[in-house]
Structures are given as structure tokens and as C-alpha cells.
Design a protein around this motif. Structure first.
Motif: not given
Length: 186
Positions: A99-128
Motif C-alpha cells: 500500500r505504501a509503495c502504491g501511494r508514495s514515490r519512495r518508501v524506506t524501512v529502517f529495521t533494527f530487531s534480532n529477527t530483521s533478517a528472518t522478516w526480510w527473507a519472508g517478504v523479499a520475494e513478494k516485494m521484488s
């Protein structure tokens, strides 16, 4: 009785030697009662790293993400109200990112958790296929050191050199080395 936001004021001297950007800012930031000092300092840092060099393209504002769950942590609209940039903290759900990418020219996420790599692995392909998303990962231990700098009145010097962010203030310092998990597709 509801708890009130805690008001913090920061005077920031910012030097980005990588981009040749030098700015001074006086910032007031409200910390929601449920927000950690680390998260508040990451919002402040995200603002500093992304504030436009001039106001010709609108201003970057703190969002209502702690009060309104569907809102970003920071947002920039142009002078006509067109959404130019949304910045989120944490690990937003895929649906929210789309939704954010659809309504904004740019979207940036700052992630800083011990589980960030796992989170990104779960959404990376869908967001490619998304062309306007940048995701930065910060080491949780480095962010914890950043949180120690939080105070109701802060004088901070923030320097970016060779991709390393150094924050000094109140006789303490923190060094952050963000890792780009992805960048906008060309």
C-alpha cells in the motif's frame, strides 16, 4: 488516566561527508508512552538522514504511527499534498508495504530487531517487483547504544562517513553501520 507523550528537544548538527550535506536542526519529538528510547532515537535519526536539503519539495514530518497503526513513522508530501516519501520503522507487513509503495514515490524501512533478517527473507520475494522500496537493517546492539543518548534536551552531532553513522552527545557516542537489504529496482 491516560499517560501523556514525553517531549524531547534536540539540537542537531549533521554532517554527511559522503553526500556533502551539512545542516543544523532544532527538533521537537514526542515519545509515545509505549515507545522505547531506542525507537524514538531511530525516528529522529531517520528524519535527520532523510530531511530534504530545501523545502521546495515539501517537508519531512513525524507521522502518527504510534497513535494510528496504519500511518508511517515519517512522511513527506509535496506542496500539493502528493505523497513523496514514507519511512517506516520495524518490520511492516507485506500488505502495508505494498500500500505504501502504491501511494508514495519512495518508501524506506529502517529495521533494527534480532529477527530483521528472518522478516526480510519472508517478504523479499513478494516485494521484488516493487520499484520504490529501500530497506535498511541496523544492528540491535548499535541501536541500543543510540538509545542511551536519549534525553529530554539533547545536543547531538551526527556524522556520516563511508556509510558509518556516528552520533555524539552528552559525553556519549554511538556508531551505526546500516546494511542495505535491498534498493529500488531500476
Amino acid at each position: 488516566m491516560a499517560l501523556k507523550a514525553i517531549i524531547h528537544k534536540a539540537t542537531v548538527s549533521f554532517s554527511d561527508l559522503d553526500r556533502n550535506v551539512y545542516q543544523d536542526h532544532a527538533i521537537t519529538i514526542a515519545r509515545h508512552p509505549s515507545e522505547t528510547e531506542e525507537r524514538m532515537m531511530m525516528r529522529l535519526l531517520a528524519w535527520i538522514l532523510n530531511v530534504p536539503e530545501n523545502n521546495d519539495h515539501g517537508t519531512l514530518e513525524f507521522g502518527k504511527d504510534m497513535w494510528e497503526p496504519e500511518e508511517p513513522a515519517l512522511l513527506q508530501n509535496d506542496l500539493t499534498g502528493l505523497r513523496l516519501h514514507e519511512i517506516d520503522l520495524g518490520q511492516p507487513e507485506e500488505k502495508r508495504l505494498v500500500r505504501a509503495c502504491g501511494r508514495s514515490r519512495r518508501v524506506t524501512v529502517f529495521t533494527f530487531s534480532n529477527t530483521s533478517a528472518t522478516w526480510w527473507a519472508g517478504v523479499a520475494e513478494k516485494m521484488s517487483k516493487v520499484r520504490n522500496l529501500t530497506v535498511w537493517q541496523f544492528d540491535p546492539a548499535q541501536v541500543k547504544a543510540l538509545g542511551v543518548l536519549a534525553d529530554k534536551a539533547m545536543e547531538l552531532q551526527i556524522t556520516v562517513q563511508d556509510g558509518v553513522i556516528t552520533i555524539d552527545g552528552g559525553g556519549k557516542s554511538a556508531e551505526l553501520v546500516p546494511v542495505r537489504l535491498n534498493e529500488p529496482a531500476s
